[in-house]
Design an enzyme around this catalytic site. Structure first.
Site, PDB file in Angstrom:
ATOM      1  CB  SER A  82       5.111  -1.238  12.456  1.00  0.00           C
ATOM      2  OG  SER A  82       4.711   0.088  12.792  1.00  0.00           O
TER       3      SER A  82
ATOM      4  CD  GLU B  96      -3.303  -2.362   7.561  1.00  0.00           C
ATOM      5  OE1 GLU B  96      -1.988  -2.140   7.212  1.00  0.00           O
ATOM      6  OE2 GLU B  96      -3.772  -1.173   7.195  1.00  0.00           O
TER       7      GLU B  96
ATOM      8  CG  HIS C 171      -5.842   1.785   5.356  1.00  0.00           C
ATOM      9  ND1 HIS C 171      -5.369   2.726   6.226  1.00  0.00           N
ATOM     10  CD2 HIS C 171      -4.888   1.067   4.981  1.00  0.00           C
ATOM     11  CE1 HIS C 171      -4.193   2.509   6.500  1.00  0.00           C
ATOM     12  NE2 HIS C 171      -3.743   1.248   5.889  1.00  0.00           N
TER      13      HIS C 171
ATOM     14  CE  LYS D 180      -0.185   3.303   4.889  1.00  0.00           C
ATOM     15  NZ  LYS D 180       0.017   3.491   6.252  1.00  0.00           N
TER      16      LYS D 180
ATOM     17  N   GLY E  96       2.408   2.513  11.184  1.00  0.00           N
ATOM     18  CA  GLY E  96       3.534   3.668  10.959  1.00  0.00           C
ATOM     19  C   GLY E  96       3.837   4.070  12.021  1.00  0.00           C
TER      20      GLY E  96
ATOM     21  CG  ASN F 131      -1.878   1.110   1.391  1.00  0.00           C
ATOM     22  OD1 ASN F 131      -1.737   2.112   0.502  1.00  0.00           O
ATOM     23  ND2 ASN F 131      -2.322   1.431   2.503  1.00  0.00           N
TER      24      ASN F 131
ATOM     25  CD  GLU G 209      -2.820   5.550   6.890  1.00  0.00           C
ATOM     26  OE1 GLU G 209      -3.037   5.484   5.474  1.00  0.00           O
ATOM     27  OE2 GLU G 209      -2.042   5.294   7.485  1.00  0.00           O
TER      28      GLU G 209
HETATM   29  P1  13P Z   1       3.056   0.892   7.736  1.00  0.00           P
HETATM   30  O1  13P Z   1       3.518  -0.520   7.243  1.00  0.00           O
HETATM   31  O2  13P Z   1       3.869   2.138   7.023  1.00  0.00           O
HETATM   32  O3  13P Z   1       3.016   0.737   9.140  1.00  0.00           O
HETATM   33  O4  13P Z   1       1.548   0.867   7.194  1.00  0.00           O
HETATM   34  C1  13P Z   1       0.889  -0.146   7.329  1.00  0.00           C
HETATM   35  C2  13P Z   1      -0.481  -0.003   6.608  1.00  0.00           C
HETATM   36  O5  13P Z   1      -1.142   0.915   6.889  1.00  0.00           O
HETATM   37  C3  13P Z   1      -0.842  -0.706   5.165  1.00  0.00           C
HETATM   38  O6  13P Z   1      -2.013  -0.494   4.843  1.00  0.00           O
END
Ligand code: 13P
Length: 236
Positions: free
Chosen positions: A197, A155, A90, A10, A161, A8, A92
């Site tokens: 992470s 997740e 997600h 993002k 992150g 991803n 986010e």
């Molecule tokens: P990180 O691997 O940067 O923590 O993000 C995970 C994520 O949100 C994947 O969709």
């Protein structure tokens, strides 16, 4: 079962970075995994994938498939770029106001149009009860045929992150809980991914967990580290 590794990106990257990633991934001989790359919509056309083990995904989709949806992306548009997978729900996007009902509509749009949703779920705080995860799954799958095989990405929001990882035993516990819940809902099978992470330094620990693959964020942008994770899983 072949492990699924989803990148991803993002809201990151640019034409140059993605041209480089595509060039390198097209040279990589995938052995025993499935890789899904999910760039921002505007870069989908940069992803001319030549491997039949690497698939294109995206990070969102419209919830109502009609033409009066300013700013939305329809399934037909995604098909034009050979997109097969869609990240839905997600955290986010949930934090921008997407609720369970909207996410369920997006899951329906995907399935009705031959796209595979990767449904993201996870508790906000480490101390939160895990019931919330099951509620997210139940809502996302409302009205979805039982012959379907749901792909769920666990997740935990607190792990995204942050560099903080759940223990393998916690991932196992949640993955087992998700599988048995989905089975109780009447689905014969499910695919459970972990995301949050994961890095080239810690993936070998995580991949020992009882999961079917990974949803990678930040590390996807560093191709060498991304491919190190893929190789570690691919060449076992
Ligand atoms: P990180 O691997 O940067 O923590 O993000 C995970 C994520 O949100 C994947 O969709």
């Amino acid at each position: 079962m072949r492990k699924l590794i989803v990148a991803n990106y993002k809201m990151n990257g640019n034409k140059k970075l993605f041209a480089d990633i595509v060039k390198k991934i097209n040279k990589y001989k995938v052995k025993d995994t499935k890789i899904v790359l999910c760039p921002p919509f505007v870069y989908l056309d940069e992803f001319k994938i030549k491997s039949n083990s690497v698939f294109l995904g995206c990070q969102d989709i419209t919830n109502i498939d009609n033409s009066k949806s300013t700013g939305q992306i329809s399934p037909n548009m995604l098909h034009e770029f050979s997109v097969k997978y869609v990240i839905v729900g997600h955290s986010e996007r949930r934090s921008l106001g997407e609720n369970d009902e909207l996410i369920n509509e997006k899951v329906h749009v995907c399935i009705n149009n031959d796209l595979m949703p990767i449904i993201c779920v996870g508790e906000k705080k480490k101390s939160d009860k895990l019931d919330a995860v099951l509620t997210q799954i139940q809502s996302a799958l409302k009205g979805i045929e039982k012959s379907y095989v749901p792909i769920i990405a666990y997740e935990p929001v607190w792990a995204i992150g942050t560099g903080k990882l759940p223990t393998v035993s916690r991932i196992n516990k949640v993955a087992d809980m998700i599988r048995s819940y989905i089975s109780d809902l009447g689905y014969k099978n499910s695919v459970v991914l972990y995301g949050g992470s994961v890095s080239a330094q810690n993936y070998d620990e995580i991949i020992n967990a009882n999961i079917d693959g990974l949803l990678l964020g930040g590390v996807s942008l560093k191709f060498d580290e991304f491919i190190e994770i893929v190789k570690g899983i691919d060449h076992v």
